[in-house]
Design an enzyme around this catalytic site. Sequence first.
Site, PDB file in Angstrom:
ATOM      1  N   TRP A 111       9.888  17.643  35.364  1.00 57.78           N
ATOM      2  CA  TRP A 111      10.215  19.057  35.135  1.00 57.78           C
ATOM      3  C   TRP A 111       9.573  19.605  33.871  1.00 57.78           C
ATOM      4  O   TRP A 111       9.079  20.740  33.865  1.00 57.78           O
ATOM      5  CB  TRP A 111      11.737  19.249  35.100  1.00 57.78           C
ATOM      6  CG  TRP A 111      12.358  18.949  36.424  1.00 57.78           C
ATOM      7  CD1 TRP A 111      13.182  17.909  36.737  1.00 57.78           C
ATOM      8  CD2 TRP A 111      12.173  19.686  37.656  1.00 57.78           C
ATOM      9  NE1 TRP A 111      13.528  17.949  38.066  1.00 57.78           N
ATOM     10  CE2 TRP A 111      12.917  19.024  38.654  1.00 57.78           C
ATOM     11  CE3 TRP A 111      11.441  20.822  37.999  1.00 57.78           C
ATOM     12  CZ2 TRP A 111      12.962  19.471  39.975  1.00 57.78           C
ATOM     13  CZ3 TRP A 111      11.488  21.266  39.322  1.00 57.78           C
ATOM     14  CH2 TRP A 111      12.239  20.595  40.287  1.00 57.78           C
ATOM     15  N   ASP A 180      15.487  23.161  28.645  1.00 60.30           N
ATOM     16  CA  ASP A 180      15.893  23.155  30.050  1.00 60.30           C
ATOM     17  C   ASP A 180      17.051  22.154  30.151  1.00 60.30           C
ATOM     18  O   ASP A 180      16.855  20.956  30.001  1.00 60.30           O
ATOM     19  CB  ASP A 180      14.696  22.717  30.907  1.00 60.30           C
ATOM     20  CG  ASP A 180      15.030  22.606  32.397  1.00 60.30           C
ATOM     21  OD1 ASP A 180      16.210  22.742  32.768  1.00 60.30           O
ATOM     22  OD2 ASP A 180      14.083  22.367  33.184  1.00 60.30           O
ATOM     23  N   LYS A 204      23.355  21.881  39.655  1.00 61.46           N
ATOM     24  CA  LYS A 204      23.535  20.487  39.246  1.00 61.46           C
ATOM     25  C   LYS A 204      24.952  20.274  38.742  1.00 61.46           C
ATOM     26  O   LYS A 204      25.626  19.334  39.142  1.00 61.46           O
ATOM     27  CB  LYS A 204      22.528  20.118  38.145  1.00 61.46           C
ATOM     28  CG  LYS A 204      21.080  20.502  38.457  1.00 61.46           C
ATOM     29  CD  LYS A 204      20.322  19.425  39.187  1.00 61.46           C
ATOM     30  CE  LYS A 204      19.044  19.909  39.872  1.00 61.46           C
ATOM     31  NZ  LYS A 204      18.002  20.429  38.997  1.00 61.46           N
TER      32      LYS A 204
HETATM   33  C1  LIG Z   1      16.535  20.837  39.231  1.00 59.10           C
HETATM   34  C2  LIG Z   1      15.771  21.071  37.979  1.00 59.10           C
HETATM   35  C3  LIG Z   1      14.831  22.098  37.868  1.00 59.10           C
HETATM   36  C4  LIG Z   1      14.477  22.992  39.020  1.00 59.10           C
HETATM   37  O1  LIG Z   1      15.554  23.786  39.326  1.00 59.10           O
HETATM   38  P1  LIG Z   1      15.505  24.944  40.402  1.00 59.10           P
HETATM   39  O2  LIG Z   1      16.799  25.633  40.164  1.00 59.10           O
HETATM   40  O3  LIG Z   1      15.386  24.304  41.736  1.00 59.10           O
HETATM   41  O4  LIG Z   1      14.339  25.805  40.094  1.00 59.10           O
HETATM   42  C5  LIG Z   1      14.199  22.286  36.655  1.00 59.10           C
HETATM   43  N1  LIG Z   1      14.472  21.514  35.600  1.00 59.10           N
HETATM   44  C6  LIG Z   1      15.360  20.505  35.676  1.00 59.10           C
HETATM   45  C7  LIG Z   1      15.625  19.657  34.460  1.00 59.10           C
HETATM   46  C8  LIG Z   1      16.041  20.266  36.859  1.00 59.10           C
HETATM   47  O5  LIG Z   1      16.935  19.270  36.928  1.00 59.10           O
END
Ligand SMILES: *Cc1c(COP(=O)(O)O)cnc(C)c1O
Length: 376
Positions: A111, A180, A204
Site C-alpha cells: 500500500w 495511512d 477494516k
Molecule cells: C485496504 C487498504 C488500502 C486500500 O483501501 P481501499 O479502501 O480499498 O481503497 C490502503 N491502505 C491500506 C493500509 C489498506 O489496508
Amino acid sequence: MRPDIVAAVTTRLLNFGSGPAMLPTPVLEQVRDEFLDLDGRGMSIVEMSHRSTRFAAIAERTEQRLRSLLEVPESYRVLFVQGGATLQFSAVPLNLAAEDMTASHLVTGHWSRRAAEEAARYCPVEVVADGGPGFETIADPETWRVRPDAAYLAYAANETIHGFEIPFVPLTGGVPVVADMSSTILSRPIDVSQFGVIYFGAQKNLGPAGLTVVVIRGDLLGRARGTTPTLLDYRAIAESGSMLNTPPTFAWYVAGLVLEWIAAEGGLSEMAERAERRAGLLYEAIDSSRLYRNNVDPRYRSRTNVPFGLVDPGLEPQFLEQAAAAGLIGLRGHRSVGGIRASLYNAMPQSGVDTLVEFMADFEERRAGLAEGERP
Ligand SMILES: *Cc1c(COP(=O)(O)O)cnc(C)c1O
C-alpha cells in the site's frame, strides 16, 4: 421467518479476512433490530435524507465518538469521504504538494508503494527508505532523512498485506506526517497531534465499506491546487460538513455504533491490550512450530494482520480447505503474495485466535503423523 434464514443468522464464522472484515456481533444485531424503523421514524436509515435533522444528529454523534476515542485536538477536522484509502493516495498530493514540491515516502509494503506511485503522478517523490522487495525489515530509522522542504512524509502505519507495522511516528523535523492507518486505526491510542493527516478506509476496523475518514490538522486545509476536483479538496469537504454530495449514510451510521461499542468495551487501551494478546499468541504459535513461518523483523510485526507461510507451500491449499471446513475463513493471503494471512481486528474475539492456533497445531500434528507413515 424462513428456518434456513434463522440458521444462517445464528451461525457466525470466524472471519480472518482483511476487509471488509468482521464487525462486533452486538453492532450487527442493533443494525438488524433498527433496520426497518430507526427509532420510530417509520423509515430505515438507508431511506433517510442525508440532509435530515435525524441523519445530521447521527453524523455529528459519530464524529464526536471518534474525536473522543482518538482524542482528536480541536484544531483538527474530521472528514467523512468516499473513494477508499486509495483515493487518498491522490488527494494527499493534490492538497498538500505544489507541483514543484517533493513528497517524501516510506515504502514498507504494497500500500505504501502504491501511495508513492500515485503521488509521483502529481509531484516529485523521494523515497526515504524502501523495505522492498521482501518487506521483512527496513533501514534503521536513524538513517531516514526527510528533506526539510518536503511537502510531507507519507507512510503506512500498518501494511495489511505484508504484515509490517511501524509502531512509532517517524521524526520529520516539522514536515507534516501523513499516515495511512486503514488497518491499524482504533487498535491502540495514538497522539493525533503528531500527524498532519491520518486517513483510513472504514472496512477494516470501523464499519462497512464505502466510508473513508480523514483527520487533518486545520492549518493544512486550503492548500489544494486549483485543478483539484472539488470532491477531493479537503477545505471544500470540511466547509460542507462532508456533505458536498450524498455521503455513504449507512456506513457512517454503522461506524457510529462500532465506535460506541469500542467505548463500552473499554476504549483504545483495552483494544490495544486485546490486539497484543491476539497477535502475541499467534506469533508464538508460528515461531514455536516447524511448519509455519513469518519472516518479518519482530520489531515491525503487525498486531492486526499476521501473514505466514507453510514451510511446504504445496500444503497451503489443504490448510485453507481444512480451516474453512472448521469454520475459519478469510485466511488466504493477498493474491500478490500468496500464503496465509490472519487479520485480527477489534471484532475478532480472543476465542477466535485460540481456535485458529488449535487448528494450526492439529494440522501440523497430522502432517507430522503422515510424514512418519501413520494414517491421517
Ligand atoms: C485496504 C487498504 C488500502 C486500500 O483501501 P481501499 O479502501 O480499498 O481503497 C490502503 N491502505 C491500506 C493500509 C489498506 O489496508
